[in-house]
Motif scaffolding. Structure first.
Motif, PDB file in Angstrom:
ATOM      1  N   ARG A  46       0.822  -1.216   0.000  1.00 44.66           N
ATOM      2  CA  ARG A  46       0.000   0.000   0.000  1.00 44.66           C
ATOM      3  C   ARG A  46       0.854   1.264   0.000  1.00 44.66           C
ATOM      4  N   ASP A  47       2.041   1.194   0.563  1.00 44.96           N
ATOM      5  CA  ASP A  47       2.924   2.359   0.615  1.00 44.96           C
ATOM      6  C   ASP A  47       4.133   2.172  -0.291  1.00 44.96           C
ATOM      7  N   ALA A  48       3.940   1.465  -1.381  1.00 47.24           N
ATOM      8  CA  ALA A  48       5.067   1.143  -2.265  1.00 47.24           C
ATOM      9  C   ALA A  48       5.716   2.396  -2.845  1.00 47.24           C
ATOM     10  N   GLY A  49       4.897   3.406  -3.140  1.00 45.64           N
ATOM     11  CA  GLY A  49       5.438   4.693  -3.525  1.00 45.64           C
ATOM     12  C   GLY A  49       6.193   4.723  -4.833  1.00 45.64           C
ATOM     13  N   HIS A  50       5.756   3.950  -5.814  1.00 46.36           N
ATOM     14  CA  HIS A  50       6.401   3.991  -7.131  1.00 46.36           C
ATOM     15  C   HIS A  50       5.675   5.012  -7.996  1.00 46.36           C
ATOM     16  N   PRO A  51       6.403   5.905  -8.702  1.00 43.11           N
ATOM     17  CA  PRO A  51       5.725   6.913  -9.521  1.00 43.11           C
ATOM     18  C   PRO A  51       5.253   6.364 -10.863  1.00 43.11           C
ATOM     19  N   PHE A  52       4.035   6.664 -11.220  1.00 46.20           N
ATOM     20  CA  PHE A  52       3.500   6.378 -12.543  1.00 46.20           C
ATOM     21  C   PHE A  52       2.814   7.638 -13.070  1.00 46.20           C
ATOM     22  N   THR A  53       2.898   7.817 -14.384  1.00 47.99           N
ATOM     23  CA  THR A  53       2.363   9.021 -15.016  1.00 47.99           C
ATOM     24  C   THR A  53       0.918   8.806 -15.451  1.00 47.99           C
ATOM     25  N   PHE A  54       0.086   9.812 -15.256  1.00 46.90           N
ATOM     26  CA  PHE A  54      -1.288   9.750 -15.759  1.00 46.90           C
ATOM     27  C   PHE A  54      -1.255   9.844 -17.284  1.00 46.90           C
ATOM     28  N   THR A  55      -1.910   8.906 -17.960  1.00 48.37           N
ATOM     29  CA  THR A  55      -1.993   8.976 -19.424  1.00 48.37           C
ATOM     30  C   THR A  55      -3.389   9.383 -19.886  1.00 48.37           C
ATOM     31  N   SER A  56      -4.277   9.602 -18.936  1.00 53.44           N
ATOM     32  CA  SER A  56      -5.584  10.200 -19.240  1.00 53.44           C
ATOM     33  C   SER A  56      -5.417  11.710 -19.311  1.00 53.44           C
ATOM     34  N   LEU A  57      -6.482  12.385 -19.732  1.00 49.43           N
ATOM     35  CA  LEU A  57      -6.497  13.845 -19.758  1.00 49.43           C
ATOM     36  C   LEU A  57      -7.310  14.381 -18.576  1.00 49.43           C
ATOM     37  N   PRO A  58      -7.012  15.587 -18.123  1.00 47.75           N
ATOM     38  CA  PRO A  58      -7.686  16.116 -16.936  1.00 47.75           C
ATOM     39  C   PRO A  58      -9.204  16.201 -17.057  1.00 47.75           C
ATOM     40  N   ALA A 108      11.816   9.889 -26.446  1.00 44.56           N
ATOM     41  CA  ALA A 108      11.444   8.929 -25.409  1.00 44.56           C
ATOM     42  C   ALA A 108      12.131   7.592 -25.631  1.00 44.56           C
ATOM     43  N   GLY A 109      12.454   6.941 -24.524  1.00 41.01           N
ATOM     44  CA  GLY A 109      12.971   5.586 -24.570  1.00 41.01           C
ATOM     45  C   GLY A 109      12.031   4.642 -23.854  1.00 41.01           C
ATOM     46  N   GLY A 110      11.424   3.707 -24.581  1.00 40.63           N
ATOM     47  CA  GLY A 110      10.553   2.703 -23.979  1.00 40.63           C
ATOM     48  C   GLY A 110       9.414   3.307 -23.188  1.00 40.63           C
ATOM     49  N   ALA A 111       9.256   2.840 -21.932  1.00 49.05           N
ATOM     50  CA  ALA A 111       8.170   3.332 -21.078  1.00 49.05           C
ATOM     51  C   ALA A 111       8.357   4.792 -20.700  1.00 49.05           C
ATOM     52  N   GLY A 112       9.504   5.386 -21.055  1.00 49.39           N
ATOM     53  CA  GLY A 112       9.703   6.813 -20.845  1.00 49.39           C
ATOM     54  C   GLY A 112       8.772   7.675 -21.663  1.00 49.39           C
ATOM     55  N   VAL A 113       8.038   7.064 -22.593  1.00 52.56           N
ATOM     56  CA  VAL A 113       7.070   7.830 -23.391  1.00 52.56           C
ATOM     57  C   VAL A 113       5.831   8.198 -22.576  1.00 52.56           C
ATOM     58  N   THR A 114       5.617   7.561 -21.433  1.00 52.27           N
ATOM     59  CA  THR A 114       4.334   7.743 -20.735  1.00 52.27           C
ATOM     60  C   THR A 114       4.044   9.197 -20.339  1.00 52.27           C
ATOM     61  N   PRO A 115       5.027  10.018 -19.902  1.00 47.58           N
ATOM     62  CA  PRO A 115       4.666  11.412 -19.605  1.00 47.58           C
ATOM     63  C   PRO A 115       4.224  12.197 -20.829  1.00 47.58           C
ATOM     64  N   PHE A 116       4.590  11.716 -22.016  1.00 49.96           N
ATOM     65  CA  PHE A 116       4.258  12.435 -23.239  1.00 49.96           C
ATOM     66  C   PHE A 116       2.891  12.043 -23.791  1.00 49.96           C
ATOM     67  N   ILE A 117       2.342  10.921 -23.334  1.00 45.42           N
ATOM     68  CA  ILE A 117       1.076  10.438 -23.898  1.00 45.42           C
ATOM     69  C   ILE A 117      -0.030  11.466 -23.681  1.00 45.42           C
ATOM     70  N   ALA A 118      -0.198  11.915 -22.423  1.00 45.04           N
ATOM     71  CA  ALA A 118      -1.271  12.877 -22.139  1.00 45.04           C
ATOM     72  C   ALA A 118      -0.987  14.219 -22.808  1.00 45.04           C
ATOM     73  N   ILE A 119       0.291  14.630 -22.850  1.00 44.53           N
ATOM     74  CA  ILE A 119       0.622  15.906 -23.494  1.00 44.53           C
ATOM     75  C   ILE A 119       0.274  15.870 -24.971  1.00 44.53           C
ATOM     76  N   LEU A 120       0.636  14.785 -25.651  1.00 41.91           N
ATOM     77  CA  LEU A 120       0.343  14.677 -27.082  1.00 41.91           C
ATOM     78  C   LEU A 120      -1.158  14.527 -27.332  1.00 41.91           C
ATOM     79  N   ARG A 121      -1.863  13.821 -26.463  1.00 48.52           N
ATOM     80  CA  ARG A 121      -3.321  13.730 -26.595  1.00 48.52           C
ATOM     81  C   ARG A 121      -3.961  15.102 -26.414  1.00 48.52           C
ATOM     82  N   MET A 122      -3.446  15.869 -25.478  1.00 44.39           N
ATOM     83  CA  MET A 122      -3.953  17.234 -25.266  1.00 44.39           C
ATOM     84  C   MET A 122      -3.762  18.081 -26.519  1.00 44.39           C
TER      85      MET A 122
END
Length: 221
Positions: A46-58, A108-122
Motif C-alpha cells: 500500500r505504501d510502495a510509492g512507485h511513480p506512474f504518469t497519468f496517461t488520461s487527460l484532466p 522517449a525511450g521505452g516506457a519513458g514515453v508515458t509522460p508524453f502520452i497525455a501531453i500529445l493527446r492534449m
C-alpha cells in the motif's frame, strides 16, 4: 493518505504493457505530464510509492495509467501484473516536472514515453500537433507503446528507432548526437526527454553540444 481507486478496465497495449483505467475522485486535478506515487491495496504494497504518469487527460471522467510490467522483477510492477478488474490502486497526489512548455521535439525511450502520452493527446484534441516531433526509441517493433495512436496523430512527425532490429521504415541504433543532428535540424525549440537515466543524460548532453538552450530541455529532475 492516498486515494483507494478500484480498477474498472485493464487492456493490453503491448506484450508487456497494460493500460489501467479507474474512476477519478471528485476534485482530483492534475496537468498532462504529471505523475503520482502509487501503491496497490495489498498487504506490504500500500505504501510502495512507485511513480506512474497519468496517461488520461484532466477532463476525462476516468484516470488512467499505462504501465510496463516486469514479471521477472520482485517488485511493484510484478505485483501490478497480477491485478484484475475490481482490484485497487492506492494513488497519491499529482506531482512532476515534465509539463508542456511550447512547440518542440519529444524524445522517449521505452516506457519513458508515458509522460508524453497525455501531453500529445492534449495537443491533438486542441488541433495543435503540427510542428511537433516524436522520436521514440525501443528495442524491437513489438515493444512500441501505442504505435497506432501516435502514427495517426494529425500533424505529429513520428520517428521510430529500434536498437535490436534493422527494418525498413525505422531508424536503427541508439539515439546519439549524430542521429539527432540528422533528424532534428534546428535546435531553436523545446526538447522533452524521458527514458532511462543514462539515456536522458546522454541525449541532453548531445543537444547542448548542438546548441540547444539548456533552459529549453524539459525532463524529470
Amino acid at each position: 493518505m492516498g486515494h483507494k481507486l478500484a480498477i474498472s478496465k485493464i487492456e493490453n497495449v503491448t506484450h508487456d504493457v497494460r493500460q489501467f483505467t479507474f474512476e477519478k475522485p471528485d476534485g482530483f486535478e492534475f496537468t498532462p505530464g504529471q505523475a503520482a506515487e502509487v501503491g496497490i491495496d495489498r498487504d506490504g504494497w500500500r505504501d510502495a510509492g512507485h511513480p506512474f504518469t497519468f496517461t488520461s487527460l484532466p477532463d476525462w471522467d476516468q484516470l488512467q495509467f499505462t504501465i510496463k510490467i516486469y514479471p521477472e522483477h520482485d517488485g511493484l510492477t510484478e505485483q501490478i501484473g497480477t491485478l484484475k478488474e475490481g482490484d485497487s490502486f492506492i494513488v497519491g497526489d499529482p506531482w512532476g516536472t515534465i509539463e508542456y512548455k511550447g512547440k518542440g521535439t519529444f524524445i522517449a525511450g521505452g516506457a519513458g514515453v508515458t509522460p508524453f502520452i497525455a501531453i500529445l493527446r492534449m495537443l491533438r484534441d486542441r488541433g495543435e500537433l503540427s510542428g511537433h516531433r516524436l522520436i521514440f526509441a525501443n528495442k524491437t517493433e513489438a515493444d512500441i507503446i501505442l504505435r497506432n495512436e501516435f502514427d495517426a496523430m494529425p500533424g505529429l512527425e513520428v520517428i521510430h528507432v529500434l536498437s535490436k532490429e534493422d527494418k525498413d521504415g525505422f531508424e536503427h541504433g541508439r539515439i546519439d548526437k549524430q542521429m539527432l543532428q540528422r533528424l532534428v535540424g534546428s535546435t531553436l525549440e523545446k526538447f522533452y526527454v524521458c527514458g532511462p537515466d543514462e539515456m536522458v543524460e546522454s541525449i541532453n548532453g548531445a543537444l547542448k553540444e548542438m546548441g540547444a538552450d539548456p533552459d529549453g530541455l524539459v525532463f524529470e529532475e
